[in-house]
Scaffold this motif. Structure first.
Motif, PDB file in Angstrom:
ATOM      1  N   GLN A  19       0.939  -1.134   0.043  1.00 56.65           N
ATOM      2  CA  GLN A  19       0.013   0.101   0.030  1.00 56.65           C
ATOM      3  C   GLN A  19       0.969   1.414   0.081  1.00 56.65           C
ATOM      4  O   GLN A  19       0.488   2.075  -0.479  1.00 56.65           O
ATOM      5  CB  GLN A  19      -0.814  -0.149   1.240  1.00 56.65           C
ATOM      6  N   PRO A  23      -0.051   2.994  -3.822  1.00 55.33           N
ATOM      7  CA  PRO A  23      -1.413   3.215  -3.008  1.00 55.33           C
ATOM      8  C   PRO A  23      -2.744   3.400  -4.014  1.00 55.33           C
ATOM      9  O   PRO A  23      -3.783   2.962  -3.302  1.00 55.33           O
ATOM     10  CB  PRO A  23      -1.115   4.651  -2.264  1.00 55.33           C
ATOM     11  N   PHE A  26      -3.342  -0.721  -3.881  1.00 56.86           N
ATOM     12  CA  PHE A  26      -3.593  -1.822  -2.955  1.00 56.86           C
ATOM     13  C   PHE A  26      -4.112  -0.979  -1.607  1.00 56.86           C
ATOM     14  O   PHE A  26      -3.892   0.088  -1.439  1.00 56.86           O
ATOM     15  CB  PHE A  26      -2.273  -2.545  -2.590  1.00 56.86           C
ATOM     16  N   ASP A  27      -4.925  -1.692  -0.896  1.00 54.79           N
ATOM     17  CA  ASP A  27      -5.592  -1.075   0.482  1.00 54.79           C
ATOM     18  C   ASP A  27      -5.633  -2.194   1.127  1.00 54.79           C
ATOM     19  O   ASP A  27      -5.596  -3.527   0.883  1.00 54.79           O
ATOM     20  CB  ASP A  27      -6.798  -0.457   0.058  1.00 54.79           C
ATOM     21  N   TYR A  28      -6.183  -1.802   2.593  1.00 52.41           N
ATOM     22  CA  TYR A  28      -6.106  -2.844   3.370  1.00 52.41           C
ATOM     23  C   TYR A  28      -7.693  -2.720   4.032  1.00 52.41           C
ATOM     24  O   TYR A  28      -8.264  -1.894   4.193  1.00 52.41           O
ATOM     25  CB  TYR A  28      -5.447  -2.660   4.802  1.00 52.41           C
ATOM     26  N   ALA A  34      -4.239  -7.059   3.028  1.00 52.55           N
ATOM     27  CA  ALA A  34      -4.005  -6.381   1.926  1.00 52.55           C
ATOM     28  C   ALA A  34      -5.102  -6.792   0.789  1.00 52.55           C
ATOM     29  O   ALA A  34      -5.503  -8.104   0.844  1.00 52.55           O
ATOM     30  CB  ALA A  34      -2.595  -6.624   1.254  1.00 52.55           C
ATOM     31  N   THR A  37      -7.234  -3.358  -5.075  1.00 52.17           N
ATOM     32  CA  THR A  37      -8.303  -2.566  -5.218  1.00 52.17           C
ATOM     33  C   THR A  37      -9.062  -2.458  -6.766  1.00 52.17           C
ATOM     34  O   THR A  37     -10.173  -2.422  -6.715  1.00 52.17           O
ATOM     35  CB  THR A  37      -8.018  -1.235  -4.633  1.00 52.17           C
TER      36      THR A  37
END
Length: 79
Positions: A19, A23, A26-28, A34, A37
């Motif tokens: 991330q 960014p 990828f996100d959480y 992870a 996205t």
């Protein structure tokens, strides 16, 4: 050649590196794992050329190899 991506959430240790490096890709989630996205971690939408450049940074540095890539869409039964 198209490139598809997906995170193996069982292998993810939530280190935050993907991330931080990519960014926009990828996100959480609420569990701290992870997720890729652009296609909600299904691995069915090909990366654009610009995304592939950013993706490579995260892919090559993932400490557990949880980020997967392949030339064809992932099937629903793959991690």
């Amino acid at each position: 050649m198209p490139l598809y991506a997906k995170v193996d959430r069982e292998a993810c240790i939530a280190c935050g590196l993907c991330q931080m490096l990519a960014p926009t890709l990828f996100d959480y989630d609420a569990d701290g794992l992870a997720s890729y996205t652009p296609d909600h971690n299904t691995g069915t939408t090909p990366l654009t050329g610009a995304q592939a450049i950013v993706f490579r940074r995260a892919y090559t540095r993932c400490p557990t190899g949880a980020i997967h890539r392949q030339a064809a869409p992932f099937s629903s039964d793959e991690p």
